[in-house]
Design an enzyme around this catalytic site. Structure first.
Site, PDB file in Angstrom:
ATOM      1  N   HIS A 262       0.832  -1.214   0.000  1.00 52.47           N
ATOM      2  CA  HIS A 262       0.000   0.000   0.000  1.00 52.47           C
ATOM      3  C   HIS A 262       0.870   1.269   0.000  1.00 52.47           C
ATOM      4  O   HIS A 262       0.787   2.098  -0.890  1.00 52.47           O
ATOM      5  CB  HIS A 262      -0.871   0.071   1.258  1.00 52.47           C
ATOM      6  CG  HIS A 262      -1.795  -1.062   1.490  1.00 52.47           C
ATOM      7  ND1 HIS A 262      -2.915  -1.280   0.738  1.00 52.47           N
ATOM      8  CD2 HIS A 262      -1.797  -2.041   2.443  1.00 52.47           C
ATOM      9  CE1 HIS A 262      -3.576  -2.326   1.212  1.00 52.47           C
ATOM     10  NE2 HIS A 262      -2.908  -2.812   2.239  1.00 52.47           N
TER      11      HIS A 262
HETATM   12  C1  BDR Z   1      -3.218   1.290   5.067  1.00 53.21           C
HETATM   13  O1  BDR Z   1      -3.545   0.903   6.396  1.00 53.21           O
HETATM   14  C2  BDR Z   1      -2.407   0.516   7.090  1.00 53.21           C
HETATM   15  O2  BDR Z   1      -2.637  -0.660   7.794  1.00 53.21           O
HETATM   16  C3  BDR Z   1      -1.291   0.390   6.078  1.00 53.21           C
HETATM   17  O3  BDR Z   1      -0.057   0.776   6.657  1.00 53.21           O
HETATM   18  C4  BDR Z   1      -1.704   1.308   4.970  1.00 53.21           C
HETATM   19  O4  BDR Z   1      -1.232   2.629   5.192  1.00 53.21           O
HETATM   20  C5  BDR Z   1      -3.885   0.328   4.106  1.00 53.21           C
HETATM   21  O5  BDR Z   1      -5.267   0.352   4.270  1.00 53.21           O
END
Ligand code: BDR
Ligand code: CA
Length: 338
Positions: A262
């Protein structure tokens, strides 16, 4: 006088007089709640000569503020980048209670990794003031990459009216447009944790690029990629293996074929923008407190006739981004040895 290439290679601060001699680098600050994939984003920035990482600012999110700040300092230390300032930010979301996601990121926030005890300390003061000070000192120069809940950014917007017009841009990891949510059926984690902050940021007038789950779910780090990295013996490759273990398990249990990159994907806007398809939309977030609290809505058919307030990444050439990420991690692993 340090040589420009050496400064870049070791991601050291670049004196202004050397800048004209360098290939164009983008100067960014990352606002973060590390977090396994947050840590991978720092490593990708540090591995990339196209990026000058100016600072990390921390917030609660995946973990408490205390753990987030300790993790940020420790990852920089591991990557021999402890000269990069870390500013400690918001303890709590604006309105909602604190959340943390040990299921995905492990108790420490960074899986099963054993990080060094950081020698560096956070800079004095609050991250919100640090962000305001840095951005106002060089209007139009600094981009901010928020990869956690948007609390610090919203507070800076509210505290200093000149902040919004002085930021170059925000590249935000957050939201789910056509994709389902990952913390509720509809909402993505970063936006859900502080939807009121997201509301302030989305309507601030700052140029925004949004990197939602629609694209991050297509950039999957798999066990075979970890095995490939482990061909190089380095504290970096071992860290990635240990950090990603819990995250991979959690992703598999949730039905994905690997762990989504992500937060690193935000950096594709600098490193390989051609891999992303960006669309301009008017996007809002639900703060009404019902079942779709924290859901991001894009007016794709333009029925509201409101001007677009951001660019949204709707498609990505995921396999190519994962390959780019791996090559950069291999380079960094070769550079940082025991
Ligand atoms: C986002 O949520 C967090 O758990 C991850 O680091 C990322 O920024 C993904 O939904
Ligand atoms: Ca994050």
């Amino acid at each position: 006088m340090p040589k420009a290439a050496t400064q870049i290679e070791y991601n050291l601060p670049i004196p202004n007089e050397l800048r004209p001699l360098l290939p164009v680098t983008k100067r960014i600050m990352i606002d973060t709640d590390p977090g396994v994939d947050d840590a991978l984003a720092f490593l990708l920035a540090l591995a990339s000569p196209e990026i000058q990482l100016e600072a990390l600012t921390t917030t609660q999110g995946n973990v408490t503020l205390e753990k987030a700040t300790a993790n940020a300092l420790a990852v920089l230390e591991l990557a021999r980048a402890s000269h990069i300032p870390v500013a400690r930010g918001s303890l709590l979301p604006l309105v909602e209670p604190l959340r943390a996601s040990a299921f995905v990121h492990g108790e420490s926030g960074i899986g099963n990794s054993r990080l060094p005890q950081p020698q560096a300390k956070p800079v004095p003061g609050h991250a919100v003031d640090y962000l305001i000070e840095r951005v106002l000192a060089e209007p139009g120069e600094l981009s901010i990459f928020p990869i956690g809940p948007l609390t610090n950014i919203a507070m800076a917007i509210r505290k200093e009216p000149r902040f919004a017009s002085a930021i170059k841009e925000l590249v935000i990891m957050g939201g789910a447009i056509l994709e389902r949510g990952n913390i509720t059926p509809q909402a993505e984690f970063n936006i859900y944790v502080d939807p009121h902050a997201a509301h302030i940021v989305f309507h601030s007038g700052i140029p925004i690029t949004l990197i939602p789950l629609d694209v991050t779910h297509k950039c999957l780090l798999k066990q075979e990629h970890i095995d490939r990295l482990m061909q190089i013996s380095s504290p970096i490759s071992r860290f990635i293996r240990d950090a990603v273990e819990v995250y991979l398990d959690a992703s598999t249990q949730l039905g994905y074929e690997g762990s989504s990159l992500h937060d690193p994907l935000t950096l594709a806007t600098i490193l390989a923008p051609e891999l992303l398809t960006l669309k301009e939309y008017y996007v809002d977030v639900d703060i009404s407190g019902g079942v779709s609290m924290g859901k991001t809505f894009a007016d794709i058919p333009n029925v509201l006739k409101k001007p677009a307030n951001m660019k949204v990444a709707m498609q990505v050439r995921g396999a190519e981004f994962v390959e780019l990420f791996l090559q950069r991690m291999e380079d960094l692993s070769r550079r940082i040895t025991d």
